[in-house]
Design a protein around this motif. Structure first.
Motif, mmCIF file in Angstrom:
data_model
loop_
_atom_site.group_PDB
_atom_site.id
_atom_site.type_symbol
_atom_site.label_atom_id
_atom_site.label_comp_id
_atom_site.label_asym_id
_atom_site.label_seq_id
_atom_site.Cartn_x
_atom_site.Cartn_y
_atom_site.Cartn_z
ATOM 1 N N LYS A 162 0.835 -1.196 0.000
ATOM 2 C CA LYS A 162 0.000 0.000 0.000
ATOM 3 C C LYS A 162 0.874 1.252 0.000
ATOM 4 O O LYS A 162 2.017 1.229 0.451
ATOM 5 N N SER A 163 0.315 2.336 -0.471
ATOM 6 C CA SER A 163 1.068 3.594 -0.524
ATOM 7 C C SER A 163 1.261 4.169 0.879
ATOM 8 O O SER A 163 0.347 4.161 1.702
ATOM 9 N N TYR A 164 2.460 4.633 1.142
ATOM 10 C CA TYR A 164 2.739 5.282 2.422
ATOM 11 C C TYR A 164 3.433 6.624 2.207
ATOM 12 O O TYR A 164 3.946 7.229 3.148
ATOM 13 N N ARG A 165 3.417 7.108 0.959
ATOM 14 C CA ARG A 165 4.160 8.313 0.610
ATOM 15 C C ARG A 165 3.731 9.525 1.433
ATOM 16 O O ARG A 165 4.567 10.272 1.943
ATOM 17 N N SER A 166 2.428 9.722 1.583
ATOM 18 C CA SER A 166 1.939 10.888 2.333
ATOM 19 C C SER A 166 2.320 10.801 3.804
ATOM 20 O O SER A 166 2.737 11.797 4.414
ATOM 21 N N LEU A 167 2.186 9.603 4.390
ATOM 22 C CA LEU A 167 2.588 9.434 5.792
ATOM 23 C C LEU A 167 4.090 9.664 5.948
ATOM 24 O O LEU A 167 4.539 10.229 6.953
ATOM 25 N N GLY A 168 4.855 9.217 4.959
ATOM 26 C CA GLY A 168 6.301 9.429 5.004
ATOM 27 C C GLY A 168 6.661 10.900 4.950
ATOM 28 O O GLY A 168 7.551 11.366 5.670
ATOM 29 N N LEU A 169 5.974 11.653 4.107
ATOM 30 C CA LEU A 169 6.227 13.095 4.010
ATOM 31 C C LEU A 169 5.822 13.808 5.296
ATOM 32 O O LEU A 169 6.475 14.771 5.718
ATOM 33 N N LEU A 170 4.744 13.342 5.915
ATOM 34 C CA LEU A 170 4.317 13.920 7.190
ATOM 35 C C LEU A 170 5.407 13.737 8.237
ATOM 36 O O LEU A 170 5.752 14.678 8.973
ATOM 37 N N TRP A 171 5.979 12.523 8.292
ATOM 38 C CA TRP A 171 7.071 12.281 9.237
ATOM 39 C C TRP A 171 8.308 13.083 8.881
ATOM 40 O O TRP A 171 8.962 13.659 9.763
ATOM 41 N N ALA A 172 8.650 13.143 7.591
ATOM 42 C CA ALA A 172 9.852 13.861 7.173
ATOM 43 C C ALA A 172 9.785 15.328 7.583
ATOM 44 O O ALA A 172 10.762 15.888 8.095
ATOM 45 N N GLY A 173 8.628 15.959 7.373
ATOM 46 C CA GLY A 173 8.466 17.349 7.782
ATOM 47 C C GLY A 173 8.624 17.504 9.281
ATOM 48 O O GLY A 173 9.326 18.411 9.761
ATOM 49 N N SER A 174 8.007 16.608 10.030
ATOM 50 C CA SER A 174 8.085 16.657 11.487
ATOM 51 C C SER A 174 9.513 16.453 11.975
ATOM 52 O O SER A 174 10.004 17.187 12.844
ATOM 53 N N SER A 175 10.207 15.475 11.417
ATOM 54 C CA SER A 175 11.557 15.145 11.873
ATOM 55 C C SER A 175 12.567 16.227 11.506
ATOM 56 O O SER A 175 13.437 16.587 12.307
ATOM 57 N N ILE A 176 12.454 16.767 10.295
ATOM 58 C CA ILE A 176 13.384 17.821 9.877
ATOM 59 C C ILE A 176 13.183 19.071 10.722
ATOM 60 O O ILE A 176 14.150 19.710 11.155
ATOM 61 N N ALA A 177 11.915 19.432 10.979
ATOM 62 C CA ALA A 177 11.639 20.584 11.832
ATOM 63 C C ALA A 177 12.232 20.381 13.225
ATOM 64 O O ALA A 177 12.779 21.320 13.836
ATOM 65 N N ASN A 178 12.139 19.164 13.715
ATOM 66 C CA ASN A 178 12.711 18.833 15.021
ATOM 67 C C ASN A 178 14.219 19.050 15.028
ATOM 68 O O ASN A 178 14.760 19.731 15.901
ATOM 69 N N GLN A 179 14.897 18.497 14.041
ATOM 70 C CA GLN A 179 16.358 18.522 14.034
ATOM 71 C C GLN A 179 16.934 19.922 13.810
ATOM 72 O O GLN A 179 17.959 20.271 14.394
ATOM 73 N N ILE A 180 16.287 20.728 12.970
ATOM 74 C CA ILE A 180 16.862 22.057 12.685
ATOM 75 C C ILE A 180 16.622 23.039 13.827
ATOM 76 O O ILE A 180 17.174 24.146 13.817
ATOM 77 N N VAL A 181 15.822 22.653 14.811
ATOM 78 C CA VAL A 181 15.693 23.436 16.038
ATOM 79 C C VAL A 181 16.551 22.817 17.136
ATOM 80 O O VAL A 181 17.275 23.519 17.846
ATOM 81 N N HIS A 182 16.491 21.501 17.249
ATOM 82 C CA HIS A 182 17.170 20.786 18.322
ATOM 83 C C HIS A 182 18.692 20.974 18.279
ATOM 84 O O HIS A 182 19.299 21.422 19.266
ATOM 85 N N ILE A 183 19.323 20.677 17.159
ATOM 86 C CA ILE A 183 20.791 20.698 17.102
ATOM 87 C C ILE A 183 21.361 22.113 17.227
ATOM 88 O O ILE A 183 22.244 22.352 18.066
ATOM 89 N N PRO A 184 20.892 23.108 16.446
ATOM 90 C CA PRO A 184 21.404 24.472 16.661
ATOM 91 C C PRO A 184 21.103 24.992 18.065
ATOM 92 O O PRO A 184 21.922 25.717 18.650
ATOM 93 N N GLY A 185 19.939 24.612 18.624
ATOM 94 C CA GLY A 185 19.587 25.068 19.964
ATOM 95 C C GLY A 185 20.568 24.579 21.014
ATOM 96 O O GLY A 185 20.900 25.308 21.959
ATOM 97 N N VAL A 186 21.036 23.353 20.853
ATOM 98 C CA VAL A 186 22.026 22.818 21.796
ATOM 99 C C VAL A 186 23.359 23.537 21.632
ATOM 100 O O VAL A 186 23.995 23.949 22.619
ATOM 101 N N VAL A 187 23.776 23.730 20.393
ATOM 102 C CA VAL A 187 25.100 24.294 20.119
ATOM 103 C C VAL A 187 25.220 25.741 20.587
ATOM 104 O O VAL A 187 26.238 26.142 21.180
ATOM 105 N N ILE A 188 24.193 26.560 20.349
ATOM 106 C CA ILE A 188 24.307 27.986 20.672
ATOM 107 C C ILE A 188 23.648 28.359 21.994
ATOM 108 O O ILE A 188 23.783 29.502 22.456
ATOM 109 N N GLY A 189 22.948 27.423 22.635
ATOM 110 C CA GLY A 189 22.279 27.709 23.896
ATOM 111 C C GLY A 189 23.180 27.511 25.093
ATOM 112 O O GLY A 189 24.402 27.360 24.974
#
Length: 376
Positions: A134-161
């Motif tokens: 079955k297709s899971y492309r939309s669910l995959g994109l939903l996760w990708a957006g969520s995970s990328i948003a998480n990482q681009i806040v999490h990692i810089p926040g640790v480094v400069i905080g």
């Protein structure tokens, strides 16, 4: 007879708390460098176990290994969240001292809950659909957006905080988890999109309607403009804009924006430089027929904003955030309402695009009828 793959992934993932508890009780393994080496070795062993679970499959989607490996780390995150909130104990003490001390912050706790519940359910659902064709492309994109948003806040926040001066070797295990979602997103975006079969006449009729005759799209456009303005305003606030309005907002409405952990500051800058331009493109897509990219990017964006706003709203109320940085009681309703609307708007936009995608399909050349299209 082997259990379904998603059941095997669930079983492997549930090993995470046991592994953490064991390491937490062996002092020799609790030094910074051994923690990093042991962590990477465990992830490698998990990957081997996952490979064995699909050894009977003739062809395995490479994204399976990403989703399954992340499922294991989701249980690590959930264990951390439960321990920080005092619901369990004896699992994460060693890692917070010698691995990643920032995981005890309110933002990291909310991030861990999102990983351990939302992402974990997404992974099991995706894997279930993957091995049933079955297709899971939309669910995959939903996760990708969520995970990328998480990482681009999490990692810089640790480094400069405030934790930037206390980065341990264990922090660098985040590098593959930072890169993998970008690779997965590129793979998912490159795969063909499933589109409903719609006659040329219907596409033409729908795309001739102006924005004023599409009230839902008009309302979404106005809401996007409001969200853009709010994102710009909060971006200026965290950049220490000297205007009285900005000063009043950060001290009387959202003091969490000046929390020294800087996760909220980084998030507002991400909104300003990435989310705001995307919302401008979505506004364009709602008034211009044939923008088929809206169908993918609205899902990606919905995942990103849901994760970000969950962490932001939750952390601004969490007991681990000092009281002076929490939303004041007399301003709670307007602040929380605005933040909830900011999370809901992308989800509503994605829902609109996918329940009735006709307006976003490629436009039919003028004068071409459905009959003519069939002949071509």
């Amino acid at each position: 007879m082997r259990p379904p793959v998603e059941v095997s992934v669930l079983i492997v993932s549930l090993l995470a708390p046991g592994v953490l508890y064991t390491i937490n009780n062996i002092p020799a393994l609790q030094e910074p460098l051994p923690i990093l080496g042991l962590g990477m070795s465990i992830l490698g062993f998990v990957l081997l176990l996952l490979r064995l679970t699909v050894s009977n499959q003739t062809k395995v989607d490479p994204l399976f290994y990403v989703f399954a490996e992340f499922s294991f780390t989701c249980m690590v995150g959930l264990t951390n969240a439960l321990e920080q909130d005092g619901l369990i104990s004896g699992f994460m003490g060693f890692y917070l001292k010698k691995g990643e001390p920032h995981l005890s912050t309110a933002y990291a706790v909310m991030m861990s809950y999102w990983d351990g519940i939302v992402h974990f359910i997404l992974f099991l659902t995706i894997i279930h659909r993957m091995f049933r064709g079955k297709s899971y492309r939309s669910l995959g994109l939903l996760w990708a957006g969520s995970s990328i948003a998480n990482q681009i806040v999490h990692i810089p926040g640790v480094v400069i905080g405030k934790y930037g001066t206390n980065i341990r070797p264990g922090f660098w295990r985040n590098v593959p988890f930072f890169l993998a979602p970008f690779w997965a997103a590129s793979v998912l975006f490159s795969r063909p999109r499933e589109m409903p079969v719609v006659t040329a006449d219907k596409i033409s009729a729908e795309q001739k309607k102006g924005l004023i005759f599409r009230p839902i799209d008009l309302l979404l456009s106005l809401m996007l403009l409001g969200a853009m303005a709010f994102s710009v305003f909060r971006g200026f606030v965290v950049l220490d804009c000297p205007l009285d309005t900005c000063f009043t907002y950060i001290y009387q409405y959202e003091p969490y924006l000046k929390d020294p952990v800087v996760f909220p500051r980084v998030m507002m800058l991400v909104y300003l430089f990435y989310a705001m331009p995307l919302m401008a493109f979505f506004t364009y897509g709602l008034r211009t027929p044939g923008c088929s990219w809206m169908l993918d990017w609205t899902i990606f964006f919905a995942g990103a904003m849901a994760q970000s706003q969950w962490c932001h709203i939750g952390a601004s109320q969490h007991s681990r955030t000092p009281y002076t940085y929490r939303v004041p009681a007399d301003k709670w309703w307007p602040v929380i309402t605005l933040n909830v609307l900011l999370a809901a708007l992308p989800a509503l936009l994605a829902l609109r695009c996918h329940t009735n995608p006709v307006y976003f399909m490629k436009p039919v050349p003028e004068g071409q009828t459905n009959k003519e299209k069939k002949k071509n």
